[in-house]
Design an enzyme around this catalytic site. Structure first.
Site, PDB file in Angstrom:
ATOM      1  N   CYS A  22       6.736   6.358  22.857  1.00 22.91           N
ATOM      2  CA  CYS A  22       7.747   6.521  23.897  1.00 22.91           C
ATOM      3  C   CYS A  22       9.128   6.502  23.273  1.00 22.91           C
ATOM      4  O   CYS A  22      10.092   6.953  23.852  1.00 22.91           O
ATOM      5  CB  CYS A  22       7.643   5.400  24.911  1.00 22.91           C
ATOM      6  SG  CYS A  22       8.667   5.590  26.363  1.00 22.91           S
ATOM      7  N   ASN A  38      -6.267   3.395  10.184  1.00 25.23           N
ATOM      8  CA  ASN A  38      -5.543   2.274  10.773  1.00 25.23           C
ATOM      9  C   ASN A  38      -5.415   2.344  12.292  1.00 25.23           C
ATOM     10  O   ASN A  38      -5.151   1.348  12.936  1.00 25.23           O
ATOM     11  CB  ASN A  38      -4.147   2.185  10.145  1.00 25.23           C
ATOM     12  CG  ASN A  38      -3.457   3.524  10.084  1.00 25.23           C
ATOM     13  OD1 ASN A  38      -3.936   4.444   9.409  1.00 25.23           O
ATOM     14  ND2 ASN A  38      -2.357   3.672  10.779  1.00 25.23           N
ATOM     15  N   GLN A  42      -6.875  -0.831   5.107  1.00 26.87           N
ATOM     16  CA  GLN A  42      -7.557  -1.420   6.267  1.00 26.87           C
ATOM     17  C   GLN A  42      -8.995  -1.804   5.940  1.00 26.87           C
ATOM     18  O   GLN A  42      -9.722  -2.254   6.835  1.00 26.87           O
ATOM     19  CB  GLN A  42      -7.567  -0.425   7.440  1.00 26.87           C
ATOM     20  CG  GLN A  42      -6.206  -0.066   7.971  1.00 26.87           C
ATOM     21  CD  GLN A  42      -5.571  -1.184   8.795  1.00 26.87           C
ATOM     22  OE1 GLN A  42      -6.212  -2.171   9.150  1.00 26.87           O
ATOM     23  NE2 GLN A  42      -4.293  -1.030   9.097  1.00 26.87           N
ATOM     24  N   ALA A  82       0.814  -1.209   0.000  1.00 29.72           N
ATOM     25  CA  ALA A  82       0.000   0.000   0.000  1.00 29.72           C
ATOM     26  C   ALA A  82       0.855   1.270   0.000  1.00 29.72           C
ATOM     27  O   ALA A  82       0.442   2.301  -0.525  1.00 29.72           O
ATOM     28  CB  ALA A  82      -0.948   0.003   1.204  1.00 29.72           C
ATOM     29  N   THR A  83       2.049   1.208   0.578  1.00 28.02           N
ATOM     30  CA  THR A  83       2.916   2.389   0.555  1.00 28.02           C
ATOM     31  C   THR A  83       3.238   2.771  -0.884  1.00 28.02           C
ATOM     32  O   THR A  83       3.105   3.935  -1.288  1.00 28.02           O
ATOM     33  CB  THR A  83       4.218   2.128   1.340  1.00 28.02           C
ATOM     34  OG1 THR A  83       3.866   1.850   2.705  1.00 28.02           O
ATOM     35  CG2 THR A  83       5.147   3.329   1.287  1.00 28.02           C
ATOM     36  N   GLY A 143      -1.369  -6.875   0.578  1.00 27.99           N
ATOM     37  CA  GLY A 143      -1.590  -8.272   0.928  1.00 27.99           C
ATOM     38  C   GLY A 143      -1.550  -8.562   2.418  1.00 27.99           C
ATOM     39  O   GLY A 143      -2.361  -9.328   2.933  1.00 27.99           O
ATOM     40  N   HIS A 144      -0.618  -7.913   3.134  1.00 30.70           N
ATOM     41  CA  HIS A 144      -0.367  -8.352   4.505  1.00 30.70           C
ATOM     42  C   HIS A 144      -1.373  -7.829   5.531  1.00 30.70           C
ATOM     43  O   HIS A 144      -1.250  -8.114   6.717  1.00 30.70           O
ATOM     44  CB  HIS A 144       1.068  -8.027   4.924  1.00 30.70           C
ATOM     45  CG  HIS A 144       1.333  -6.589   5.233  1.00 30.70           C
ATOM     46  ND1 HIS A 144       1.342  -6.106   6.527  1.00 30.70           N
ATOM     47  CD2 HIS A 144       1.598  -5.536   4.438  1.00 30.70           C
ATOM     48  CE1 HIS A 144       1.618  -4.815   6.494  1.00 30.70           C
ATOM     49  NE2 HIS A 144       1.772  -4.444   5.240  1.00 30.70           N
ATOM     50  N   THR A 162       9.857  -7.029 -13.047  1.00 31.49           N
ATOM     51  CA  THR A 162       9.405  -8.418 -13.183  1.00 31.49           C
ATOM     52  C   THR A 162       8.382  -8.738 -12.104  1.00 31.49           C
ATOM     53  O   THR A 162       8.605  -8.457 -10.919  1.00 31.49           O
ATOM     54  CB  THR A 162      10.603  -9.380 -13.065  1.00 31.49           C
ATOM     55  OG1 THR A 162      11.535  -9.046 -14.089  1.00 31.49           O
ATOM     56  CG2 THR A 162      10.172 -10.830 -13.205  1.00 31.49           C
TER      57      THR A 162
HETATM   58  C1  LIG Z   1      -0.490  -0.781   6.512  1.00 35.58           C
HETATM   59  C2  LIG Z   1      -0.995   0.438   5.862  1.00 35.58           C
HETATM   60  C3  LIG Z   1      -0.290   1.047   4.825  1.00 35.58           C
HETATM   61  C4  LIG Z   1       1.057   0.544   4.355  1.00 35.58           C
HETATM   62  O1  LIG Z   1       0.956  -0.676   3.703  1.00 35.58           O
HETATM   63  P1  LIG Z   1       2.280  -1.495   3.309  1.00 35.58           P
HETATM   64  O2  LIG Z   1       1.781  -2.609   2.476  1.00 35.58           O
HETATM   65  O3  LIG Z   1       2.857  -1.959   4.594  1.00 35.58           O
HETATM   66  O4  LIG Z   1       3.177  -0.584   2.576  1.00 35.58           O
HETATM   67  C5  LIG Z   1      -0.828   2.170   4.248  1.00 35.58           C
HETATM   68  N1  LIG Z   1      -2.002   2.674   4.654  1.00 35.58           N
HETATM   69  C6  LIG Z   1      -2.710   2.125   5.650  1.00 35.58           C
HETATM   70  C7  LIG Z   1      -4.002   2.722   6.058  1.00 35.58           C
HETATM   71  C8  LIG Z   1      -2.226   0.989   6.293  1.00 35.58           C
HETATM   72  O5  LIG Z   1      -2.914   0.462   7.294  1.00 35.58           O
END
Ligand SMILES: *Cc1c(COP(=O)(O)O)cnc(C)c1O
Length: 496
Positions: free
Chosen positions: A330, A157, A185, A77-78, A206-207, A245
Site C-alpha cells: 500500500c 521468504n 530462510q 545475506a544481502t 544471523g537475524h 576487521t
Molecule cells: C532476509 C533475507 C535476505 C536478506 O538478509 P539480510 O541479512 O537482511 O541482508 C536475503 N534473502 C532472503 C531469502 C531473506 O529472507
C-alpha cells in the site's frame, strides 16, 4: 516485549535474538577477547579474538555441513548474495556471460542480476509452477554453453516453499555451471548439507536464525574459491574475499545461534509444523481462504494465505494486536502486488489479499489461537464491504448504484444510494482497496445525504486527501472514489 505489545508473527522478516545468544555476545564484548583485532597476531588480545572467531566458524560450518575453511563472514545475506552473484559472474565472464535464476528470488539476488545485465550479462529468470516450485528440468533446459552461474533460493521468504536444490545442484555440477543458493530462510529451519546439495555458494544471515542483525555468512566450496572474486578491497581478511576487521561479538553471536539451531532443529521442526496446522485449521473454516504454495514442500514456520474479497493492507491495519506483514504494498504509489504471488499465477486481487504469518521459537499455541480469532473477526468485518452482501432498499425510494475500478483490480469502490425528491436519502458503500481508499469511501458515503445529482461529490479528491491525511503519492487512488460518484450521477433515476 511488554504485555501490551502485539503478538509477533513476522519471524520471516527477522527473528528475536535468543537470550543465550545475547548473553554470549555480551560476554564477548566485555571480556578481553572483545578487545583485540583478530588480525593482530603479535599479541594475546588479537590471538584471543581470532580463537573465538575460529570457534564460531566451526559452529557455523557444523550447521550447514561445511568445513570451517569454507565459511566466510559477511554483514548478512544481502552482502553474501551480492558477493556470490557478482563475484562469481565477473570471475567467470571469460567463460561465458549467461546466468539462470528465478522470478521469486529475494531482491538481494534480483538486483545484483540487474546490475550484471548492465555489464553485458544475459539473465534467464525462470517462473515457478502454481505451487511455487522451480522445476529442475526447467533449470536444465535453460542452461546454455555460455552459462556460468545458476542462483536459485532454497526457501522463499514470502511463501516458504522449499526448492529441490539437490537436483538443481547436481545438474549444474554435471554441466560445470557454478550453483549458488540464497538459504537465508532455510539455514536452521531444515536440515542442510551444502556438500550433499552440491552447491558452490550458499548465503545465510544471523537475524533469521535467532542471532544478531548485521552478520551473516557465505559458504564457498573449497574447489570453487578460485572462481569467485571479491566485490570490496582492503585488508585481505577472509582470504581476501571479504576484507575488513572481523566483528568478534557479532560472529560469536552467529556461532552461538547456529549451535543452538543445530541442537534444537528436529524437535523444533515438528513443533512448528504443529502450530502451522493449528493456524490453517483455524482459518480454513472462513471459506474463500487459499494457502499459497499449497502442495509444495514448505518450511513449517511460514503460512501465506489469501482471503477472497479482502485486501491485505486493510486486513493488517485492522489487526493491531498482531505484528504481521502482507505481500501487497500500500505504501507504493502503484500498489504493486507481491511479485512472488504474481509469479505463481495469482490474479492481482488474490495476490493483493495475502497475509504472511510466520512464527518460530518463541511462538506458543495460544498466540496462534489469538491470531486465528482476530483474523476471523477482521476478515468477516471487511467482507461485509464486499459485493457478496448487498443491502436491500425500500419501495419509496429509488436505488442508484455507481461503481469504479473493478473486481480483479487493485481498487474498487461502489456506492449504493437511496434517492427521492432530487436528493440522496441514504448511502452505503463497499470497497476493496488499501486503508486510505476505504477511509475516504467511508467518509464520502457519510456526507452524501441531502446532496443532489448535480452536486453529488462532497469536495474533491485533493480535499479528501487533505482532510484524511492521505499521502500525496496516493492521491491517484482517490480518483476511483470520484469516478464511482460520477457513475452514480450517470445512473440517477427517480422513483416512478
Ligand atoms: C532476509 C533475507 C535476505 C536478506 O538478509 P539480510 O541479512 O537482511 O541482508 C536475503 N534473502 C532472503 C531469502 C531473506 O529472507
Amino acid at each position: 516485549m511488554t504485555a501490551s505489545d502485539p503478538i509477533y508473527l513476522d519471524y520471516a522478516a527477522t527473528t528475536p535474538v535468543d537470550p543465550a545468544v545475547a548473553e554470549a555476545m555480551g560476554r564477548s564484548l566485555a571480556e578481553p577477547d572483545g578487545l583485540g583485532n583478530a588480525s593482530s597476531a603479535t599479541h594475546v588480545f588479537g590471538r584471543r579474538a581470532a580463537e573465538r572467531i575460529e570457534r564460531a566458524r566451526a559452529e557455523v560450518a557444523a550447521l550447514v555441513g561445511a568445513a570451517p575453511g569454507e565459511i566466510l563472514f559477511t554483514s548478512g545475506a544481502t552482502e553474501s548474495n551480492n558477493l556470490a552473484v557478482l563475484g562469481a559472474a565477473r570471475a567467470n565472464a571469460h567463460r561465458g556471460r549467461h546466468i539462470v535464476s528465478s522470478r521469486i528470488e529475494h531482491k538481494a539476488v534480483l538486483d545484483p542480476l540487474k546490475r550484471l545485465e548492465k555489464e553485458g550479462f544475459a539473465v534467464t529468470l525462470l517462473s515457478p509452477d502454481r505451487s511455487g516450485r522451480v522445476d529442475p528440468e526447467a533449470v536444465r533446459a535453460a542452461l546454455r554453453p555460455d552459462t556460468v552461474l545458476a542462483s536459485i533460493m532454497l526457501v522463499n521468504n514470502e511463501i516458504g516453499v522449499i526448492q529441490d536444490i539437490a537436483a538443481i545442484g547436481a545438474l549444474c555440477r554435471a554441466r560445470g555451471v557454478l550453483c549458488h543458493s540464497d538459504a537465508a530462510q532455510a539455514v536452521g529451519k531444515i536440515p542442510l548439507d551444502a556438500h550433499a546439495l552440491q552447491l558452490d555458494f550458499m548465503s545465510f544471515t544471523g537475524h533469521k536464525l535467532y542471532g544478531p542483525k548485521g552478520v551473516g555468512a557465505l559458504y564457498v566450496r573449497d574447489g570453487a574459491r578460485a572462481r569467485l572474486q571479491p566485490i570490496a578491497f582492503g585488508g585481505g581478511q577472509e582470504r581476501g574475499l571479504r576484507p575488513g576487521t572481523l566483528p568478534t561479538h557479532q560472529i560469536v553471536g552467529l556461532g552461538a545461534a547456529c549451535d543452538l539451531a543445530r541442537r534444537g532443529l528436529p524437535a523444533e521442526h515438528a513443533r512448528l509444523a504443529g502450530l502451522r496446522e493449528r493456524l490453517w485449521q483455524g482459518l480454513a473454516p472462513l471459506g474463500g481462504v487459499h494457502a499459497n504454495a499449497e502442495g509444495a514442500p514448505c518450511v513449517p514456520g511460514i503460512l501465506n494465505v489469501s482471503f477472497e474479497g479482502v485486501e491485505g493492507e486493510s486486513l493488517v491495519t485492522g489487526l493491531p494486536e498482531l505484528a504481521i506483514s502482507t505481500g501487497s504494498a500500500c505504501n507504493s504509489a502503484s500498489a504493486e502486488p507481491s511479485y512472488v504471488l504474481r509469479a505463481l499465477g495469482r490474479d492481482t486481487q488474490l495476490a493483493q489479499s495475502s497475509l504472511r504469518l510466520s512464527f518460530g521459537r518463541f511462538s506458543l499455541p495460544e498466540h496462534i489461537d489469538l491470531a486465528v480469532n482476530a483474523i476471523r473477526r477482521e476478515v468477516a468485518r471487511l467482507r461485509t464491504l464486499s459485493p457478496a452482501s448487498e443491502p436491500g432498499h425500500s419501495a419509496a425510494t429509488a436505488e442508484v448504484v455507481g461503481e469504479a475500478g473493478g473486481p480483479g483490480q487493485e481498487v474498487w469502490v461502489r456506492f449504493r444510494l437511496s434517492v427521492r425528491d432530487g436528493s440522496v436519502k441514504g448511502a452505503l458503500f463497499k470497497a476493496y482497496g488499501c486503508p486510505h481508499t476505504l477511509a475516504v469511501a467511508a467518509w464520502v458515503a457519510e456526507r452524501l445525504r441531502g446532496r443532489s445529482r448535480a452536486d453529488l461529490a462532497p469536495g474533491t479528491p485533493a480535499e479528501w486527501a487533505e482532510t484524511l491525511a492521505v499521502p500525496v503519492e496516493k492521491l491517484g487512488r482517490l480518483l476511483v472514489v470520484e469516478d464511482a460518484l460520477a457513475d452514480c450521477a450517470r445512473h440517477w433515476r427517480e422513483p416512478g
